[in-house]
Design an enzyme around this catalytic site. Structure first.
Site, PDB file in Angstrom:
ATOM      1  CG  HIS A 262      57.064  60.844  58.798  1.00  0.00           C
ATOM      2  ND1 HIS A 262      56.461  60.199  57.727  1.00  0.00           N
ATOM      3  CD2 HIS A 262      57.253  59.894  59.734  1.00  0.00           C
ATOM      4  CE1 HIS A 262      56.292  58.927  58.022  1.00  0.00           C
ATOM      5  NE2 HIS A 262      56.769  58.710  59.242  1.00  0.00           N
ATOM      6  CG  ASP A 263      60.293  58.238  57.831  1.00  0.00           C
ATOM      7  OD1 ASP A 263      60.343  58.621  59.018  1.00  0.00           O
ATOM      8  OD2 ASP A 263      59.522  57.338  57.441  1.00  0.00           O
TER       9      ASP A 263
ATOM     10  CG  ASP B 274      55.529  51.893  60.070  1.00  0.00           C
ATOM     11  OD1 ASP B 274      55.904  52.977  59.613  1.00  0.00           O
ATOM     12  OD2 ASP B 274      56.224  51.213  60.860  1.00  0.00           O
TER      13      ASP B 274
ATOM     14  CD  GLU C   7      57.514  53.332  55.547  1.00  0.00           C
ATOM     15  OE1 GLU C   7      58.383  54.190  55.698  1.00  0.00           O
ATOM     16  OE2 GLU C   7      57.269  52.476  56.421  1.00  0.00           O
TER      17      GLU C   7
ATOM     18  CG  ASP D 285      51.145  55.685  59.928  1.00  0.00           C
ATOM     19  OD1 ASP D 285      51.672  54.573  59.748  1.00  0.00           O
ATOM     20  OD2 ASP D 285      51.633  56.754  59.536  1.00  0.00           O
TER      21      ASP D 285
HETATM   22  C1  NOJ Z   1      58.519  54.043  59.047  1.00  0.00           C
HETATM   23  C2  NOJ Z   1      58.029  55.338  59.603  1.00  0.00           C
HETATM   24  O1  NOJ Z   1      57.676  56.187  58.547  1.00  0.00           O
HETATM   25  C3  NOJ Z   1      59.140  55.878  60.464  1.00  0.00           C
HETATM   26  O2  NOJ Z   1      58.887  57.200  60.846  1.00  0.00           O
HETATM   27  C4  NOJ Z   1      59.298  54.965  61.643  1.00  0.00           C
HETATM   28  O3  NOJ Z   1      60.382  55.404  62.438  1.00  0.00           O
HETATM   29  C5  NOJ Z   1      59.571  53.529  61.187  1.00  0.00           C
HETATM   30  N1  NOJ Z   1      58.689  53.128  60.134  1.00  0.00           N
HETATM   31  C6  NOJ Z   1      59.373  52.552  62.307  1.00  0.00           C
HETATM   32  O4  NOJ Z   1      58.009  52.402  62.568  1.00  0.00           O
END
Ligand code: NOJ
Ligand code: MG
Length: 532
Positions: free
Chosen positions: A329-330, A204, A268, A102
């Site tokens: 994970h989000d 990210d 992302e 990441d």
């Molecule tokens: C995206 C990440 O996947 C998430 O988990 C994170 O909280 C935010 N970006 C901030 O970095």
């Protein structure tokens, strides 16, 4: 893996996402770590995945569980040492697997020495590494921009009497990527990890890294629904996705391309497809895989999904490679979103559509969201914007390996609770069980590896029928038809002019059945048919 001629490893391969805190603990502190990952590489090899993406393992105060980084070129002791990291790479490579890290370029931690220096005074040499602005005319925030995790995106620093910008937590100040020094320092981070043998990066919030030069207010979002959280009250047309971002993506890619073997840049990006595809860059010199989250966002409906898949295929730029994701994970886990039976359909879809699949740890055994009692909540998002179900702890619970204490995840107290069903839903149990979700995933991955038609072959849209989403894949004479029943009732799919043999059913009990004319699909059943 054997990559079909003319394709790259990341086009044919399957990516597996590890959330390191929750994958495998090796030292009993209740938090997963790098040695834990090494211990489970045999499992990932057995599963058949080609690359492991590891969420942040860098030194961090953990305000956002590693997405607030205080040193980009080191390992947080919680996860282990640099030697442990080198072992992850060596052991993965030894098994023919790639390692993706990441990369979090949008913001650092407020503990990062760059930010500590930056906030020390208006004349600090690092002042302009971050985004500092005078108060607005009313003495308040410089503009109306919102932070993703609730509240204004501006935090006032009383000592220097200016605001700094943070798209996420106040502990995550945004870097100013318009500053050439920031760019160089951050591109050096990529170089550092490439030199340690890393095969690529998941970047990210790539669409956030450049903001409007004039800091114009974001307009209201006409489609705002309060349940989506306060951040969505605005349309983020000035605070995100600015045209200048593409030049930066190209530079990141150039750094990766400087390397002999082809390294992978994944972005992302949560944007409508029309804007998402711009991240492939001009002549595809941007991200090779701008993450495509449509299967997370769309209602689980055959017609809607077919339209989205066909539309995405049609919009891809020449040379742009598709990709698919059903969980991360989000977001709430696929089983919790669509149910266990349909999660098997999602697995078949993910692994038979054209495009690189990314699989979230635990989805392969059908892990569900785990309800988190109030006193065990960890996620800052849930703490700041409570009660809307936006918190991400439920989908981040420990991997369920076996039926021992804490499902084999830790000898200590796990940082998040284990699922109630971990004694039944776990890797060890499902490995033995012929019809399990894990067996289905393994069979699908195996099939995909064996048949270039399913990994790299073209996608042929086919007419839908009722709840059935169907499509073709081919590679020379090898032709496949995939028919997925997204509903809970029997369906009949008119196969003609095709006929063939069932290669795999999501229910794993129909192999070698000849099919022609009308294909009967049971409730929640999907099949891959070899066309004869
Ligand atoms: C995206 C990440 O996947 C998430 O988990 C994170 O909280 C935010 N970006 C901030 O970095
Ligand atoms: Mg540990």
């Amino acid at each position: 893996m054997d990559v079909p001629d003319g394709y790259r490893w990341w086009q044919a391969g399957v990516i597996y996402q590890v959330y390191p805190r929750s994958f495998q603990d090796s030292d009993g502190d209740g938090v997963g770590d790098l040695r834990g990952i090494v211990r489970r590489l045999d499992y990932l090899e057995w599963l058949g995945v080609d690359a492991v993406w590891i969420c942040p393992v860098y030194p961090s105060p953990m305000a956002d569980f590693g997405y607030d980084i205080s040193d980009y070129c080191a390992i947080d002791p919680l996860f282990g040492t640099m030697e442990d990291f080198d072992r992850v790479v060596a052991e993965a490579h030894g098994r023919g697997m790639r390692v993706l890290l990441d990369y979090v370029p949008n913001h650092t931690s407020d503990h990062h020495p760059w930010f500590v220096e930056s906030r020390s005074g208006r004349d600090s040499p690092k002042r302009d590494w971050y985004i500092w602005r005078d108060p607005g005319p009313d003495g308040g925030a410089p503009n109306n921009w919102l932070a993703h995790f609730g509240g204004s995106a501006w935090t006032y620093d009383g000592r220097t009497r200016q605001y700094y910008y943070h798209g996420f937590l106040p502990q995550q100040p945004d870097l100013d990527w318009r500053n050439p020094e920031v760019r160089e320092a951050m591109l050096d981070v990529l170089r550092f990890w490439l030199s340690r043998g890393v095969d690529g990066f998941r970047v990210d919030v790539l669409w956030h890294i450049v903001k409007d030069a004039e800091f114009r207010d974001d307009p209201p979002n006409p489609d705002y629904v309060p349940d989506d959280g306060p951040y969505n009250a605005l349309a983020h047309v000035y605070s995100t996705d600015r045209p200048e971002v593409h030049d930066i993506v190209r530079r990141m890619r150039e750094v990766l391309d400087g390397d002999a073997d082809e390294r992978l840049l994944i972005g992302e990006i949560y944007l409508p497809v029309e804007r998402l595809i711009a991240y492939y860059g001009e002549n595809c010199c941007g991200a090779q895989l701008p993450f495509n989250f449509q299967l997370i966002e769309l209602p689980w409906n055959a017609e809607r999904i077919k339209r989205a898949v066909d539309g995405y295929e049609a919009l891809l730029p020449l040379g742009g490679w598709p990709n698919w994701v059903i969980g991360n994970h989000d977001h709430h886990r696929i089983v919790s979103r669509v149910g266990y039976a349909q999660a098997r359909i999602a697995a078949m879809m993910l692994l038979t559509l054209r495009g690189t699949p990314t699989l979230y740890y635990g989805d392969e055994i059908g892990m569900t969201d785990v309800p988190i009692r109030h006193e065990r909540i960890q996620d800052p998002y849930e703490k700041r914007v409570p009660g809307l179900g936006l918190g991400r702890d439920p989908e981040r619970t420990p991997m369920q390996w076996d039926d021992s204490a804490n499902a084999g995840f830790t000898a200590g107290t796990p940082w998040l609770p284990l699922a109630d069903d971990s004694a039944v839903t776990n890797v060890e149990a499902q490995r033995e069980e012929e019809l399990s979700m894990l067996s289905l995933y393994r069979r699908l991955i195996e099939l995909r590896r064996a048949e270039p038609a399913l990994s790299v072959g073209p996608y042929t849209p086919l007419p839908g029928a009722g709840d059935v989403f169907a499509y073709g894949r081919r590679d020379g004479p090898r032709r496949f038809l995939v028919a997925l029943n997204l509903g809970h009732h029997d369906q009949v799919y008119p196969l003609a002019p095709y006929e063939g043999v069932v290669i795999l059913s999501t229910l794993l009990d129909r192999e070698a059945e000849p099919v022609r004319g009308a294909l009967a699909l049971r409730p929640n059943e999907g099949v891959v048919i070899a066309v004869v």
